[in-house]
Design an enzyme around this catalytic site. Structure first.
Site, PDB file in Angstrom:
ATOM      1  CE  LYS A  70      -4.179  -1.543   1.965  1.00 35.64           C
ATOM      2  NZ  LYS A  70      -5.268  -1.445   2.883  1.00 35.64           N
ATOM      3  CG  ASP A 106      -8.726   0.577   3.243  1.00 34.54           C
ATOM      4  OD1 ASP A 106      -9.480  -0.327   2.777  1.00 34.54           O
ATOM      5  OD2 ASP A 106      -7.428   0.572   3.375  1.00 34.54           O
TER       6      ASP A 106
END
Ligand code: NAP
Length: 299
Positions: A70, A106
């Site tokens: 990420k 997210d």
């Protein structure tokens, strides 16, 4: 499923990716809307080469990025949205004809999970338990875009909570506080409305049945969200349910971050019910095979 010269590709990259639940959700959504897309999983070690490949393939439309890549994808992108820059990691890549845009769904997905549950964050006092990567993504979204009044971070290592608090203070008007997960828990539970459990406590397999919140600290006025999604209902959520709290499952965060990705890649409203059913089906299949879902997997 039709696969032809017009098929567009989406994929999750990670290491490992074998336990990813994303293919089940996205392929069910593509099929339900009759979209000529397919979603696969790629085990990736060389992130730079992977993104060069995506850039060279215009029909490679979207990428989900999971652990451990990420942060590593960020230098290889052409543009990164502001929230993802603040969070410091990207879980979504959109390929606009060779130009790669990075986003983080997210936190925004979690905002949508709260919205779906009918819970407004504006002016609320939010308590986070843990100060790792997932808390970081959600705390930024709640503080910067959710309108939270107070964000308090409790961690077993208060120095980590303090470091995250410094970053949060830079970009939000919310009041940010920190403390020790054990010593400060009782007072913090009494002073906050919304409790976000962001440690792996309660997670399958070793920590099932464990909680970091003694049930006597829960009150019916609390809104409780546990990021752990395997099991779907942790000990913490079961205790909260018994107290009459509004409960939001970790699976809803997993679902809604995928919903936002789907919408970015296709430009269409996601069939949320179909994606939820696919996620629950995949989770149940895993559990019936006694095959654990990856502990830190976010997508
Ligand atoms: P992470 O970056 O490793 O952070 C974990 C946090 O929990 C850290 O603050 C860590 O403290 C703390 N912690 C770990 N074990 C603990 C213990 N025994 N007692 C007290 N604190 C403890 O992990 P993450 O990526 O943020 O993930 C956290 C949880 O969220 C995981 O269960 C993961 O599966 C879940 N998650 C769910 C979703 C979803 O879509 N629902 C998405 C992402 C993550 P230290 O820093 O001191 O180790």
């Amino acid at each position: 499923m039709r696969i032809d010269t017009a098929t567009r590709l989406c994929a999750v990259i990670g290491n490992p990716v074998v336990h990813s639940l994303s293919p089940a959700m996205h392929n069910a959504a593509f099929e339900a809307l009759g979209l000529n897309y397919v979603y696969v999983a790629f085990h990736v070690e060389d992130v730079g080469a992977c993104l060069s490949g995506m850039r060279a393939l215009p029909s490679f439309r979207g990428m989900s990025v999971t652990i451990p890549h990420k942060m590593a994808v960020m230098p290889h992108l052409d543009e990164i949205e502001v929230l993802a820059q603040h969070v410091g990691c990207v879980n979504t890549v959109i390929n606009e004809n060779g130009r790669l845009l990075g986003a983080n769904t997210d936190g925004l997905g979690t905002l949508r999970a709260f919205e779906e549950a009918g819970v407004s964050l504006a002016g609320r006092r939010i308590l986070f338990l843990g100060a790792g990567g997932a808390v970081r993504a959600v705390a930024f979204a709640m503080a910067e875009q959710g309108g939270a009044e107070t964000v308090t971070l409790l961690a077993r290592n208060p120095a980590k909570a303090a470091a995250l608090a410094d970053d949060l203070r830079a970009g939000t008007p919310a009041h940010i506080a920190t403390g020790d997960l054990e010593a400060d828990l009782a007072a913090a539970m009494a002073a906050h409305d919304i409790i976000v459990q962001g440690t792996p406590i309660g997670m399958y397999p070793e920590r099932v049945g464990q909680t970091c919140v003694p049930p006597e600290l829960l009150q019916s006025r609390h809104v409780v969200f546990d990021m752990v999604y395997n099991p779907m209902k942790t000990r913490f959520l079961l205790d909260a349910e018994a107290k009459g709290c509004v409960c939001i499952l970790g699976g809803e965060m997993l679902l809604q971050q995928a919903v936002l990705q789907f919408e970015r890649w296709t430009g269409q409203a996601a069939p949320v019910g179909i994606m939820r059913a696919a996620l629950l089906g995949a989770l149940q299949e895993r559990q019936s095979k006694n095959n654990p879902v990856g502990g830190k997997e976010a997508s």
